[in-house]
Design a protein around this motif. Structure first.
Motif, PDB file in Angstrom:
ATOM      1  N   ASP A  69      15.472  12.257  19.515  1.00  0.00           N
ATOM      2  CA  ASP A  69      16.852  11.783  19.456  1.00  0.00           C
ATOM      3  C   ASP A  69      17.062  13.881  20.332  1.00  0.00           C
ATOM      4  N   ALA A  70      18.236  13.817  21.442  1.00  0.00           N
ATOM      5  CA  ALA A  70      18.100  15.144  21.999  1.00  0.00           C
ATOM      6  C   ALA A  70      18.645  16.010  21.008  1.00  0.00           C
ATOM      7  N   PHE A  71      19.067  17.146  21.275  1.00  0.00           N
ATOM      8  CA  PHE A  71      19.839  18.609  20.790  1.00  0.00           C
ATOM      9  C   PHE A  71      20.943  17.654  20.606  1.00  0.00           C
ATOM     10  N   GLY A  72      22.084  17.448  21.543  1.00  0.00           N
ATOM     11  CA  GLY A  72      23.289  17.312  21.037  1.00  0.00           C
ATOM     12  C   GLY A  72      24.171  16.483  22.017  1.00  0.00           C
ATOM     13  N   VAL A  73      25.769  15.778  21.818  1.00  0.00           N
ATOM     14  CA  VAL A  73      25.569  15.043  22.625  1.00  0.00           C
ATOM     15  C   VAL A  73      27.370  16.247  23.205  1.00  0.00           C
ATOM     16  N   ASP A  74      27.488  15.711  25.115  1.00  0.00           N
ATOM     17  CA  ASP A  74      28.244  16.245  25.702  1.00  0.00           C
ATOM     18  C   ASP A  74      29.429  15.773  24.971  1.00  0.00           C
ATOM     19  N   GLY A 100      35.140  30.363  30.963  1.00  0.00           N
ATOM     20  CA  GLY A 100      35.288  29.056  29.935  1.00  0.00           C
ATOM     21  C   GLY A 100      34.264  29.439  28.869  1.00  0.00           C
ATOM     22  N   TRP A 101      33.370  30.299  28.582  1.00  0.00           N
ATOM     23  CA  TRP A 101      32.829  30.518  27.983  1.00  0.00           C
ATOM     24  C   TRP A 101      32.800  30.751  26.963  1.00  0.00           C
ATOM     25  N   LYS A 102      34.436  31.034  25.522  1.00  0.00           N
ATOM     26  CA  LYS A 102      34.619  30.779  24.730  1.00  0.00           C
ATOM     27  C   LYS A 102      34.058  30.568  23.788  1.00  0.00           C
ATOM     28  N   ALA A 103      33.271  31.006  23.092  1.00  0.00           N
ATOM     29  CA  ALA A 103      32.381  30.277  21.863  1.00  0.00           C
ATOM     30  C   ALA A 103      32.986  31.045  20.561  1.00  0.00           C
ATOM     31  N   ASP A 104      34.254  31.657  20.973  1.00  0.00           N
ATOM     32  CA  ASP A 104      35.011  32.641  19.488  1.00  0.00           C
ATOM     33  C   ASP A 104      36.223  31.414  19.240  1.00  0.00           C
ATOM     34  N   GLU A 105      36.515  30.314  20.495  1.00  0.00           N
ATOM     35  CA  GLU A 105      37.422  29.090  20.078  1.00  0.00           C
ATOM     36  C   GLU A 105      36.992  27.831  19.633  1.00  0.00           C
ATOM     37  N   GLY A 107      21.887  28.006  32.749  1.00  0.00           N
ATOM     38  CA  GLY A 107      21.648  27.532  34.434  1.00  0.00           C
ATOM     39  C   GLY A 107      22.009  27.041  34.694  1.00  0.00           C
ATOM     40  N   LYS A 108      22.509  25.888  34.121  1.00  0.00           N
ATOM     41  CA  LYS A 108      23.043  24.283  35.035  1.00  0.00           C
ATOM     42  C   LYS A 108      24.147  23.857  34.621  1.00  0.00           C
ATOM     43  N   ARG A 109      25.033  23.815  33.212  1.00  0.00           N
ATOM     44  CA  ARG A 109      25.530  23.513  32.150  1.00  0.00           C
ATOM     45  C   ARG A 109      26.594  24.142  32.659  1.00  0.00           C
ATOM     46  N   GLY A 110      27.788  23.832  32.698  1.00  0.00           N
ATOM     47  CA  GLY A 110      29.034  24.650  32.308  1.00  0.00           C
ATOM     48  C   GLY A 110      29.093  24.680  31.002  1.00  0.00           C
ATOM     49  N   PRO A 111      30.655  25.146  30.937  1.00  0.00           N
ATOM     50  CA  PRO A 111      30.779  25.687  29.520  1.00  0.00           C
ATOM     51  C   PRO A 111      31.333  24.323  28.465  1.00  0.00           C
ATOM     52  N   ASP A 112      31.063  23.346  28.768  1.00  0.00           N
ATOM     53  CA  ASP A 112      32.084  21.918  28.279  1.00  0.00           C
ATOM     54  C   ASP A 112      30.631  22.107  26.484  1.00  0.00           C
ATOM     55  N   PRO A 113      31.591  21.490  25.654  1.00  0.00           N
ATOM     56  CA  PRO A 113      31.069  21.715  24.617  1.00  0.00           C
ATOM     57  C   PRO A 113      29.839  20.898  23.722  1.00  0.00           C
TER      58      PRO A 113
END
Length: 654
Positions: free
Chosen positions: A298-303, A508-513, A525-531
């Motif tokens: 399995d992959a690391f996670g799901v977008d 948008g890289w708001k890890a505190d939220e 370097g390729k992905r956006g800030p999608d959780p």
């Protein structure tokens, strides 16, 4: 407020349902209402102002002013009549009668002007109603227009354009007032939650343009919002001095205008072309509800936006950060499995917390104490230098093999390593009297070298910490080399900036939220800030994994005896006593495999080296490695340390 822009952007509507004529009429009226709203607002404001002034006190003042003005007019008329009579009665302009009449007339006219000014002020203080003024204004052009139309009419052709224009003006005025006061209703899709329905209604341009000015967002116009698998998305046209950066800094104004929850994730990003921005509200998730179980492959996670699998391949130096309880250890487990699976991958873990490493000790070499960390780091540095020296000319990176596998070094809780492994005291030799010679060793120096130089020899550093702050949880020299960043929920925006960069949080890289636990952002370097929702790997699933080779420097097989660990020297009572000496000499055994550091040390002693410094000069190894190997050879009897501290080759008794 750009009402023309609002009109141009509401051609496509979000309203759903049957396309009946009634719905089309409603949509058209909803589209026209924002254009007429300012007119109606000004009308109502002026009407309210006039009604506020129409008090009984102002009415009394007006009636008194009218009475004084009427009296002044009568007096002025009488004085003028008397002056004309005096002028008729006498032809002498200097006569007493004419001079008296002239003075009286001048005084009466001055009093009339004063009364007229006072009446004007009284009328302003007690104005007519706005409806009365409108009727009067329309009557000014309606009556002459009707008369002109009648006069211009003939038997052959009827011309009524003046009357039609006048009537049209009246209709336009009344219609604009009605439309401006009309309450806009936005039809939304079926299946939306109450919160989503409210947000879609307020993002509609018919609502936005009416309230944007009050929230300091004048010059921005939205398009109809769309509902995706990840929530609500809406394009925003930016006019005038507005930019995406300025809109991003005004997110509090946007949230207030929409009435959105404070903890609702909201992202403001650049649009598909210049002059446009995008507002994304994460009201939904494309990932499955509840924990997503992990299984091999399995992959690391799901977008959570697209629902796609997120893969993180090996070969990256990375930072994994998250507060306690954010799921940092769980998030790393799929990566640790990949790093320890197969003949060309080995895993090394530095775990001073002694928690996660116990689950992986059947698949990874684990260091639990500062002494073990120093020993392990020295081995890794020696391995790295040896690999770099053995690279063929023209080959930039090592191709992992079973003999030279890819080594993934995982530091579990970097803040503890920074605190405990910067000053570790080890024994490097003994004096002639048998006293231990110690040296302070900093394990971070070796880890920094691995972070800077480990890519080419296929040695990847993974730094994990609960405190992503520079020189506390993440040393600066190491942080600069960690290109891939995985951020789970952190405590503050400053920590989020350390993980993703100083300017990344504005994008948008708001890890505190991020919510707790198991939700991360991956910046490669390729992905956006999608959780990303991380797959869950339980403790028993880790323990049940099959055993793998445990890496040991210089050993091609996993079953090499474990070396005695170094220990801290804190006082004279803990000084290591030199072992008993023997006089026999031992021959160096023939080597069939790669020459290890231990073999090099033994060969140097056989060749005539008698002190640790001599061995260091002959072999080129660092002091810590020489000390460790000398200690192991003395313990096994291969070397003997004399009373004068000199080393000689020994012989192991049968």
């Amino acid at each position: 407020m750009d009402f023309a822009a609002a009109w141009s952007t509401i051609g496509k509507t979000t309203k759903s349902g049957t396309h009946t004529s009634a719905l089309a009429l409603t949509n058209t009226l909803d589209a026209l209402a924002p254009m007429c709203a300012p007119f109606a607002a000004r009308w109502d404001a002026e009407a309210d102002r006039r009604m506020t002034l129409r008090t009984s006190e102002n009415l009394k003042a007006l009636m008194e002013a009218q009475k004084q003005h009427t009296s002044a007019r009568v007096t002025s008329a009488q004085a003028k009549s008397q002056r004309q009579a005096a002028r008729t009665a006498s032809s002498n302009p200097l006569s007493t009668a004419r001079r008296a009449a002239r003075t009286a007339d001048k005084a009466a006219r001055q009093h009339k002007r004063q009364a007229r000014a006072a009446l004007k002020v009284a009328k302003a203080n007690y104005p007519s109603t706005l409806r009365t003024k409108a009727i009067q204004a329309h009557a000014v052009h309606a009556v002459p227009g009707a008369a002109a139309s009648w006069l211009m009419s003939t038997a052959e052709h009827l011309t009524i354009w003046p009357a039609s224009v006048s009537a049209g003006l009246i209709v336009v005025n009344v219609s604009a007032l009605w439309l401006g006061r009309r309450k806009v209703t936005v039809a939304t899709e079926d299946g939306l939650s109450t919160e989503e329905r409210q947000l879609v209604e307020r993002l509609d341009p018919s609502y936005w343009v009416q309230h944007a000015d009050a929230r300091g967002l004048s010059g921005t116009v939205t398009t109809p919002a769309s509902v995706t698998s990840a929530g609500i998305e809406c394009n925003v046209r930016l006019d005038g001095q507005w930019t995406v950066k300025k809109l991003r800094s005004a997110t509090d104004n946007v949230r207030a205008l929409l009435g959105a929850r404070t903890d609702l994730p909201m992202l403001v990003a650049a649009g598909a072309r210049g002059g446009w921005g995008v507002i994304r509200l994460r009201t939904r998730s494309a990932a499955p509800d509840g924990p997503i179980p992990w299984s091999p492959g399995d992959a690391f996670g799901v977008d959570m936006v697209t629902g796609e699998d997120v893969q993180i391949p090996l070969g990256h130096r990375m930072l994994i950060a998250g507060m306690s309880g954010a799921g940092k250890s769980i998030a790393s487990r799929p990566l640790l499995f990949d790093a320890s699976e197969g003949p060309t991958n080995v895993l090394v873990i530095i775990d001073l917390k002694k928690v996660e490493g116990r689950l992986w000790d059947h698949r990874a070499r684990v260091a639990y104490t500062p002494e073990e960390v120093v020993e392990l780091v020295q081995e890794l540095v020696d391995e790295m230098i040896e690999r770099l020296d053995s690279l063929p000319k023209g080959q930039a990176t090592l191709v992992p093999t079973a003999e030279r596998p890819r080594i993934t070094i995982v530091v579990d809780e970097g803040a503890e390593v920074v605190s405990s492994c910067t000053k570790v005291e080890i024994v490097t030799g003994y004096t002639e009297k048998g006293a231990a010679i110690t040296e302070m060793v900093n394990a971070l120096d070796g880890l920094e070298s691995i972070a800077r130089m480990g890519r080419a020899p296929a040695m990847d550093l993974v730094w994990m910490t609960q405190s992503p702050t520079y020189n506390d949880g993440v040393p600066r020299q190491i942080a600069k080399q960690l290109g891939l960043r995985i951020g789970l929920a952190v405590e503050s925006p400053s920590e989020a900036r350390v993980v993703f960069g100083e300017s990344a949080q504005d994008k948008g890289w708001k890890a505190d939220e991020l919510p707790l636990p198991g939700v991360a952002m991956v910046r490669d370097g390729k992905r956006g800030p999608d959780p990303v929702k991380v797959r869950f790997m339980a403790d028993d699933a880790v323990v049940a994994l099959p055993d793998q080779r445990i890496w040991q420097r210089g050993a091609t097989a996993p079953a090499s005896p474990k070396r005695p660990p170094l220990r801290l020297v804190k006082g004279e009572d803990s000084v290591m006593a030199p072992p008993a000496t023997t006089e026999a000499a031992a021959e160096v055994p023939a080597q069939t495999g790669p020459v290890s550091n231990r073999d090099k040390v033994l060969a140097a002693v056989v060749d005539g080296a008698r002190t640790a410094r001599d061995i260091t000069d002959r072999t080129g190894l660092n002091k810590g490695t020489v000390s460790r190997e000398v200690k192991a050879l003395i313990a096994s009897g291969s070397l003997v340390k004399g009373a004068d501290g000199m080393l000689t080759a020994g012989e192991v008794s049968a």
